[in-house]
Write a protein that holds these residues in place. Structure first.
Motif: not given
Length: 312
Positions: A103, A106-107, A110-111, A181, A229
């Motif tokens: 996470q 890759w994310e 978005s957090r 996720t 996804q």
């Protein structure tokens, strides 16, 4: 068709990932284990910090105690009890670190928060890195071969219905779970088995269905979700537009350390006297693969005993 052929058609590979998912392939279980790693011990704390119904928390805590991942102990002072991680539970920590690593990679954008890890042995802020215990090289799934081990068996799958409505909306102070996720993906046993199939070069719909014995409508739904996804992509293998193979994207390949952590946990706690169901070989060094999680600053092994965290 004879009876033995019918029986064979109704079985799947019982590798250690499958066995691990019997315990942790469930969203509420993963939410509770995340909180246990963060230091939560009391029943009311688990309810407040996961956002789960009290009845769900009660049932999953009972399951984790029965599976020897948590121990229920009386409080030293006052009435009541608390829950503590056992060695079996603590051994799931590499899985949690690999979820967090994914996470972060890759994310992160978005957090609204970030988890900062500090390795107490060297004092540096660290990102957990999956490496080969023998050659200390970072593990790439394309560098790994596998063969059947002595403990490989075929079993008739019993897919227990685990209903969990909606996305992961559990709470932590100030926001969402740390690895939401990942909890949604690996809390869904079917989706995890699709990803497992990809890493064992099973790429076509009918072959995945035979490998998992999933109902076709469930398999279709999981494939579509994994494509949305960005974990899978499709490539045609004939002139017919609907004949495609499913392949991992770079984002999907980066799930490998999570599956490897599940595999090693399952090997340790569920293999019988015959040995592990699968044996992995790290091609760069030629040795049987054992993943360790290392500090990217000092290369020392990191774990629950020498890692602190801050959420900001």
């Amino acid at each position: 068709m004879d009876a033995s052929a019918v029986k064979e058609d109704r079985t799947i590979r019982a590798c250690s990932i499958w066995r691990a998912l019997d315990v942790v392939g469930d969203v509420p279980v993963l939410l509770i284990m995340e909180q246990a790693f963060l230091g939560t011990h009391g029943f009311d704390e688990f309810v407040a910090r996961t956002g789960l119904a009290r009845s769900v928390v009660s049932g999953r805590l009972r399951k984790l105690v029965d599976e020897d991942c948590l121990a229920k102990r009386p409080k030293k002072e006052g009435r009541g009890s608390y829950y503590a991680l056992t060695q079996k539970g603590r051994d799931q920590f590499p899985n949690a670190l690999m979820m967090l690593r994914w996470q972060h990679r890759w994310e992160a954008a978005s957090r609204d928060f970030r988890v900062r890890l500090r390795h107490s042995a060297c004092g540096a802020e660290t990102e957990p890195t999956p490496i080969c215990a023998h050659c200390r090289k970072e593990i790439d799934p394309r560098d790994v071969d596998w063969r059947e081990g002595p403990g490989l068996a075929q079993v008739v799958p019993h897919y227990e219905r685990r209903r969990f409505n909606g996305a992961v909306t559990a709470r932590r102070p100030g926001g969402r779970p740390l690895v939401d996720t990942m909890i949604e993906l690996f809390g869904d046993r079917w989706a995890t088995l699709v990803v497992r199939a990809m890493f064992t070069r099973i790429n076509r719909f009918d072959d995945i269905q035979r490998d998992t014995l999933m109902a076709t409508n469930i398999l279709t739904g999981r494939l579509e979700r994994l494509i949305r996804q960005g974990i899978l992509r499709t490539i045609p293998y004939s002139a017919h537009a609907d004949r495609v193979e499913y392949r991992l994207t770079e984002k999907g390949r980066d799930l490998y350390p999570v599956l490897l952590a599940l595999l090693q946990w399952g090997d340790r706690w569920f293999s019988d006297e015959r040995g592990p169901p699968l044996i992995l070989t790290h091609k760069p060094c030629g040795h049987d693969l054992r993943m360790v999680v290392a500090c990217n600053h000092c290369d020392g092994e990191i774990g629950i005993h020498n890692l602190t965290f801050e959420i900001e």
